[in-house]
Design a protein around this motif. Structure first.
Motif, mmCIF file in Angstrom:
data_model
loop_
_atom_site.group_PDB
_atom_site.id
_atom_site.type_symbol
_atom_site.label_atom_id
_atom_site.label_comp_id
_atom_site.label_asym_id
_atom_site.label_seq_id
_atom_site.Cartn_x
_atom_site.Cartn_y
_atom_site.Cartn_z
ATOM 1 N N SER A 19 -7.441 -17.432 7.104
ATOM 2 C CA SER A 19 -6.301 -18.228 7.558
ATOM 3 C C SER A 19 -5.867 -19.150 6.425
ATOM 4 N N GLY A 20 -4.569 -19.356 6.314
ATOM 5 C CA GLY A 20 -4.038 -20.202 5.251
ATOM 6 C C GLY A 20 -3.763 -19.468 3.957
ATOM 7 N N ALA A 21 -4.034 -18.164 3.906
ATOM 8 C CA ALA A 21 -3.833 -17.394 2.675
ATOM 9 C C ALA A 21 -2.355 -17.137 2.428
ATOM 10 N N SER A 22 -2.026 -16.865 1.170
ATOM 11 C CA SER A 22 -0.682 -16.425 0.800
ATOM 12 C C SER A 22 -0.737 -14.943 0.469
ATOM 13 N N LEU A 23 0.314 -14.209 0.905
ATOM 14 C CA LEU A 23 0.351 -12.766 0.708
ATOM 15 C C LEU A 23 1.719 -12.321 0.228
ATOM 16 N N ALA A 24 1.743 -11.518 -0.825
ATOM 17 C CA ALA A 24 2.946 -10.816 -1.227
ATOM 18 C C ALA A 24 2.924 -9.465 -0.527
ATOM 19 N N VAL A 25 4.017 -9.112 0.131
ATOM 20 C CA VAL A 25 4.063 -7.879 0.922
ATOM 21 C C VAL A 25 5.229 -7.026 0.447
ATOM 22 N N GLY A 26 4.947 -5.776 0.113
ATOM 23 C CA GLY A 26 5.952 -4.889 -0.434
ATOM 24 C C GLY A 26 6.876 -4.328 0.618
ATOM 25 N N GLY A 27 7.928 -3.666 0.147
ATOM 26 C CA GLY A 27 8.876 -3.020 1.038
ATOM 27 C C GLY A 27 10.181 -3.773 1.159
ATOM 28 N N PHE A 28 11.116 -3.130 1.845
ATOM 29 C CA PHE A 28 12.472 -3.666 1.995
ATOM 30 C C PHE A 28 12.918 -3.311 3.404
ATOM 31 N N GLY A 29 13.062 -4.305 4.268
ATOM 32 C CA GLY A 29 13.327 -3.999 5.669
ATOM 33 C C GLY A 29 12.114 -3.305 6.251
ATOM 34 N N VAL A 31 11.494 -0.101 4.968
ATOM 35 C CA VAL A 31 11.280 0.948 3.975
ATOM 36 C C VAL A 31 10.111 0.576 3.072
ATOM 37 N N GLY A 32 9.126 1.445 3.006
ATOM 38 C CA GLY A 32 8.018 1.245 2.082
ATOM 39 C C GLY A 32 7.114 0.084 2.416
ATOM 40 N N ILE A 33 7.055 -0.318 3.680
ATOM 41 C CA ILE A 33 6.188 -1.440 4.024
ATOM 42 C C ILE A 33 4.777 -0.938 4.370
ATOM 43 N N PRO A 34 3.769 -1.760 4.170
ATOM 44 C CA PRO A 34 2.389 -1.365 4.476
ATOM 45 C C PRO A 34 2.088 -1.503 5.969
ATOM 46 N N ASN A 193 11.126 -0.515 -4.805
ATOM 47 C CA ASN A 193 11.837 -1.764 -5.095
ATOM 48 C C ASN A 193 10.904 -2.975 -5.183
ATOM 49 N N PHE A 194 10.274 -3.367 -4.077
ATOM 50 C CA PHE A 194 9.454 -4.576 -4.088
ATOM 51 C C PHE A 194 7.951 -4.308 -4.133
ATOM 52 N N ASN A 195 7.529 -3.068 -3.960
ATOM 53 C CA ASN A 195 6.096 -2.814 -3.953
ATOM 54 C C ASN A 195 5.404 -3.091 -5.298
ATOM 55 N N PRO A 196 5.926 -2.587 -6.431
ATOM 56 C CA PRO A 196 5.237 -2.884 -7.684
ATOM 57 C C PRO A 196 5.161 -4.377 -8.026
#
Length: 256
Positions: A19-29, A31-34, A193-196
């Motif tokens: 809890s309290g962590a920061s996360l970068a999450v890939g994808g767009f809308g 599309v390509g989300i985990p 787009n945002f994953n890399p």
């Protein structure tokens, strides 16, 4: 020595996200989300999360699942998109939202992964992006509780530019079309787009891959993300790999 970074399941991969962590999450809308890493995190129970992503999923899908359960406290994103719950929480003062120009957000993530502390860009000069005052959080009555601060502006080659800080997160969650066991990844079409850049920004990056191959099977020139940025790989089943929803479908009657 084994190069394998493959873990048994999505649940195992996200088990230590606190809890309290920061996360970068890939994808767009959507599309390509985990998809499955997000669902595993939902089951895991971590809350008070800071999410850095182009948007925050949609109502009932993707990051929208975490949002609906009140597990996200802050979002750094480019737009609210089709997520009504995102807009409601932001406007009612339940959620802190740092809206960032889309290209700037991508570069802030990439810069964080490249070890660059900050950079200057012309995007946002002469607007509240540079001058400050963007509402980051509201009071329940709709007034602004927290606004963005002004940023440094300097002139380079006769053009004003604003200073943007790089983003580094505790974790990153991304989805790849193909990954090898060392974490080298290939992304398909717009999922690139945002994953890399999201993967680069995470101190600990977890990839869910539609297909996992042995080290050496990927041509180096085909790799979009090097394994040095990846710590864990989750191999999806064929059924999971085929799960690819879209936000909105628009059709018209075929005219013969």
């Amino acid at each position: 020595m084994s190069l394998s970074k493959v873990v048994a399941s999505a649940a195992d991969a996200v088990a230590d996200i606190p809890s309290g962590a920061s996360l970068a999450v890939g994808g767009f809308g959507l599309v390509g989300i985990p998809w499955f890493l997000i669902e595993a995190l939902l089951e895991q129970g971590a809350d008070d999360l800071t999410i850095v992503s182009n948007n925050c999923g949609v109502d009932g899908a993707g990051l929208g699942l975490l949002l609906k359960q009140g597990r996200i406290s802050r979002v750094i994103a480019s737009y609210v998109g089709e997520n009504k719950e995102f807009a409601r929480q932001y406007l009612s003062g339940e959620l802190t939202v740092e809206l960032t120009p889309q290209g700037t957000l991508a570069e802030r993530l990439r810069a964080g992964g490249a070890g660059i502390g900050a950079f200057f860009t012309p995007t946002g000069v002469g607007t509240m992006v540079a001058e400050g005052g963007l509402p980051w959080r509201h009071h329940p009555d709709g007034t602004v509780a927290l606004a963005s601060p002004p940023k440094e502006v300097r002139t380079f080659h006769s053009r004003e530019m604003v200073l943007e800080e790089a983003i580094v997160t505790d974790f990153a969650l991304v989805r790849a079309a193909i990954a090898d066991r060392a974490g080298n990844c290939i992304f398909n079409a717009s999922a690139r787009n945002f994953n890399p850049p999201a993967a680069m920004a995470g101190r600990l990056t977890i990839v869910e891959a539609e297909r996992v191959v042995d080290v050496g099977e990927l041509r180096p020139d085909d790799v979009h993300l090097q394994g040095v940025f990846v710590q864990r790989v989750v191999e999806l089943t064929a059924e999971q790999a085929a799960h690819k929803d879209i936000e909105k479908r628009t059709t018209r009657e075929r005219v013969n």
